[in-house]
Design a protein around this motif. Sequence first.
Motif, PDB file in Angstrom:
ATOM      1  N   ALA A 100       0.836  -1.205   0.000  1.00 34.73           N
ATOM      2  CA  ALA A 100       0.000   0.000   0.000  1.00 34.73           C
ATOM      3  C   ALA A 100       0.874   1.259   0.000  1.00 34.73           C
ATOM      4  CB  ALA A 100      -0.931  -0.008   1.211  1.00 34.73           C
ATOM      5  N   ILE A 101       1.896   1.251   0.834  1.00 35.81           N
ATOM      6  CA  ILE A 101       2.790   2.410   0.894  1.00 35.81           C
ATOM      7  C   ILE A 101       3.553   2.576  -0.414  1.00 35.81           C
ATOM      8  CG2 ILE A 101       4.905   3.287   1.980  1.00 35.81           C
ATOM      9  CD1 ILE A 101       3.796   2.297   4.635  1.00 35.81           C
ATOM     10  N   ASN A 102       4.058   1.482  -0.957  1.00 33.23           N
ATOM     11  CA  ASN A 102       4.778   1.564  -2.227  1.00 33.23           C
ATOM     12  C   ASN A 102       3.885   2.105  -3.329  1.00 33.23           C
ATOM     13  OD1 ASN A 102       7.032   0.569  -0.940  1.00 33.23           O
ATOM     14  ND2 ASN A 102       6.788  -1.519  -1.694  1.00 33.23           N
ATOM     15  N   GLU A 103       2.631   1.675  -3.340  1.00 26.79           N
ATOM     16  CA  GLU A 103       1.673   2.170  -4.334  1.00 26.79           C
ATOM     17  C   GLU A 103       1.446   3.670  -4.164  1.00 26.79           C
ATOM     18  OE1 GLU A 103      -3.023   1.535  -5.350  1.00 26.79           O
ATOM     19  OE2 GLU A 103      -1.859  -0.252  -4.808  1.00 26.79           O
ATOM     20  N   LEU A 104       1.354   4.127  -2.937  1.00 24.94           N
ATOM     21  CA  LEU A 104       1.198   5.562  -2.687  1.00 24.94           C
ATOM     22  C   LEU A 104       2.403   6.349  -3.199  1.00 24.94           C
ATOM     23  CD1 LEU A 104      -0.332   5.641   0.913  1.00 24.94           C
ATOM     24  CD2 LEU A 104      -1.430   6.379  -1.208  1.00 24.94           C
ATOM     25  N   PHE A 105       3.600   5.829  -2.964  1.00 28.63           N
ATOM     26  CA  PHE A 105       4.794   6.517  -3.444  1.00 28.63           C
ATOM     27  C   PHE A 105       4.794   6.621  -4.968  1.00 28.63           C
ATOM     28  CE2 PHE A 105       7.163   4.989   0.574  1.00 28.63           C
ATOM     29  CZ  PHE A 105       6.795   6.130   1.270  1.00 28.63           C
ATOM     30  N   VAL A 106       4.332   5.574  -5.634  1.00 28.57           N
ATOM     31  CA  VAL A 106       4.267   5.603  -7.101  1.00 28.57           C
ATOM     32  C   VAL A 106       3.248   6.657  -7.542  1.00 28.57           C
ATOM     33  CG1 VAL A 106       3.675   4.290  -9.173  1.00 28.57           C
ATOM     34  CG2 VAL A 106       5.030   3.215  -7.356  1.00 28.57           C
ATOM     35  N   GLU A 107       2.075   6.641  -6.920  1.00 27.19           N
ATOM     36  CA  GLU A 107       1.033   7.613  -7.278  1.00 27.19           C
ATOM     37  C   GLU A 107       1.498   9.048  -7.060  1.00 27.19           C
ATOM     38  OE1 GLU A 107      -2.531   6.638  -5.120  1.00 27.19           O
ATOM     39  OE2 GLU A 107      -2.738   4.702  -6.123  1.00 27.19           O
ATOM     40  N   GLU A 108       2.292   9.265  -6.004  1.00 21.28           N
ATOM     41  CA  GLU A 108       2.793  10.605  -5.693  1.00 21.28           C
ATOM     42  C   GLU A 108       4.013  10.977  -6.526  1.00 21.28           C
ATOM     43  OE1 GLU A 108       3.571  10.360  -1.510  1.00 21.28           O
ATOM     44  OE2 GLU A 108       1.445  10.445  -0.972  1.00 21.28           O
ATOM     45  N   GLY A 109       4.579  10.016  -7.247  1.00 24.72           N
ATOM     46  CA  GLY A 109       5.772  10.284  -8.040  1.00 24.72           C
ATOM     47  C   GLY A 109       7.027  10.407  -7.192  1.00 24.72           C
ATOM     48  N   ASP A 110       6.989   9.842  -5.990  1.00 20.33           N
ATOM     49  CA  ASP A 110       8.108   9.954  -5.064  1.00 20.33           C
ATOM     50  C   ASP A 110       9.024   8.732  -5.173  1.00 20.33           C
ATOM     51  OD1 ASP A 110       9.840  10.441  -2.987  1.00 20.33           O
ATOM     52  OD2 ASP A 110       8.265  10.941  -1.525  1.00 20.33           O
ATOM     53  N   THR A 146       7.815  -8.227  -5.332  1.00 22.14           N
ATOM     54  CA  THR A 146       8.786  -7.438  -6.087  1.00 22.14           C
ATOM     55  C   THR A 146       8.542  -7.477  -7.594  1.00 22.14           C
ATOM     56  OG1 THR A 146      10.349  -9.274  -6.064  1.00 22.14           O
ATOM     57  CG2 THR A 146      10.599  -7.619  -4.355  1.00 22.14           C
ATOM     58  N   ILE A 147       8.166  -8.631  -8.099  1.00 22.58           N
ATOM     59  CA  ILE A 147       7.954  -8.742  -9.549  1.00 22.58           C
ATOM     60  C   ILE A 147       6.729  -7.938  -9.988  1.00 22.58           C
ATOM     61  CG2 ILE A 147       7.488 -10.340 -11.456  1.00 22.58           C
ATOM     62  CD1 ILE A 147      10.382 -10.390 -10.340  1.00 22.58           C
ATOM     63  N   ALA A 148       5.664  -7.996  -9.210  1.00 20.71           N
ATOM     64  CA  ALA A 148       4.459  -7.225  -9.551  1.00 20.71           C
ATOM     65  C   ALA A 148       4.775  -5.728  -9.555  1.00 20.71           C
ATOM     66  CB  ALA A 148       3.328  -7.534  -8.579  1.00 20.71           C
ATOM     67  N   LEU A 149       5.546  -5.279  -8.566  1.00 16.30           N
ATOM     68  CA  LEU A 149       5.917  -3.860  -8.522  1.00 16.30           C
ATOM     69  C   LEU A 149       6.814  -3.512  -9.708  1.00 16.30           C
ATOM     70  CD1 LEU A 149       5.853  -1.126  -7.150  1.00 16.30           C
ATOM     71  CD2 LEU A 149       7.757  -1.885  -5.696  1.00 16.30           C
ATOM     72  N   ALA A 150       7.772  -4.358 -10.015  1.00 16.41           N
ATOM     73  CA  ALA A 150       8.662  -4.102 -11.159  1.00 16.41           C
ATOM     74  C   ALA A 150       7.868  -4.006 -12.465  1.00 16.41           C
ATOM     75  CB  ALA A 150       9.719  -5.193 -11.266  1.00 16.41           C
ATOM     76  N   GLN A 151       6.895  -4.891 -12.640  1.00 11.89           N
ATOM     77  CA  GLN A 151       6.079  -4.867 -13.857  1.00 11.89           C
ATOM     78  C   GLN A 151       5.270  -3.586 -13.959  1.00 11.89           C
ATOM     79  OE1 GLN A 151       4.067  -8.635 -13.299  1.00 11.89           O
ATOM     80  NE2 GLN A 151       5.523  -9.714 -14.605  1.00 11.89           N
ATOM     81  N   THR A 152       4.803  -3.078 -12.836  1.00 12.15           N
ATOM     82  CA  THR A 152       4.077  -1.805 -12.828  1.00 12.15           C
ATOM     83  C   THR A 152       5.025  -0.654 -13.147  1.00 12.15           C
ATOM     84  OG1 THR A 152       2.475  -2.613 -11.209  1.00 12.15           O
ATOM     85  CG2 THR A 152       2.720  -0.223 -11.388  1.00 12.15           C
ATOM     86  N   LEU A 153       6.182  -0.656 -12.513  1.00  9.36           N
ATOM     87  CA  LEU A 153       7.123   0.453 -12.662  1.00  9.36           C
ATOM     88  C   LEU A 153       7.736   0.530 -14.052  1.00  9.36           C
ATOM     89  CD1 LEU A 153       9.016   0.275  -9.251  1.00  9.36           C
ATOM     90  CD2 LEU A 153       7.190   1.857  -9.914  1.00  9.36           C
ATOM     91  N   GLU A 154       7.920  -0.599 -14.707  1.00 10.52           N
ATOM     92  CA  GLU A 154       8.566  -0.542 -16.024  1.00 10.52           C
ATOM     93  C   GLU A 154       7.690   0.153 -17.060  1.00 10.52           C
ATOM     94  OE1 GLU A 154       9.110  -4.147 -18.539  1.00 10.52           O
ATOM     95  OE2 GLU A 154       8.214  -5.179 -16.845  1.00 10.52           O
ATOM     96  N   LYS A 155       6.412   0.332 -16.763  1.00  7.20           N
ATOM     97  CA  LYS A 155       5.494   1.028 -17.675  1.00  7.20           C
ATOM     98  C   LYS A 155       5.313   2.492 -17.300  1.00  7.20           C
ATOM     99  CE  LYS A 155       3.056  -3.297 -18.105  1.00  7.20           C
ATOM    100  NZ  LYS A 155       2.373  -4.077 -17.093  1.00  7.20           N
ATOM    101  N   ASN A 156       5.957   2.931 -16.216  1.00  4.52           N
ATOM    102  CA  ASN A 156       5.804   4.293 -15.723  1.00  4.52           C
ATOM    103  C   ASN A 156       6.490   5.277 -16.662  1.00  4.52           C
ATOM    104  OD1 ASN A 156       6.382   6.740 -13.922  1.00  4.52           O
ATOM    105  ND2 ASN A 156       5.090   5.462 -12.607  1.00  4.52           N
TER     106      ASN A 156
END
Length: 105
Positions: A17-27, A43-53
């Motif tokens: 939840a916190i990691n998702e908030l940081f992504v949404e905030e661009g932090d 970690t893999i789910a987060l990496a897959q999300t971040l690689e599309k950012n």
Amino acid sequence: PYLKEVQQNDNKTVNEAINELFVEEGDFEALRTSIDTYKNFDTIALAQTLEKNDLIEFRRIAAYLYKDNNRWKLSVDLCKKDKLYQDAMEYVSSSGEAALAEELL
């Protein structure tokens, strides 16, 4: 503030939840600190999300997460795509895979 306080327990749901908030905030700096400090998250789910950012720093974190999961080719390919050649060289060196090193040349 409450989630950050509770994060000290390294709970997977809280961390995600916190990691998702940081992504949404661009932090990306807070995200990097969070993933380096608290390891209990997908970690893999987060990496897959971040690689599309859209932000390169988030894609850089995605490559870092792939590296930490020994997904060397994904990590290096993502670095090359974003012209993060220093990171790519470090990850290839860590991998010890000669074929991956040859792809950088």
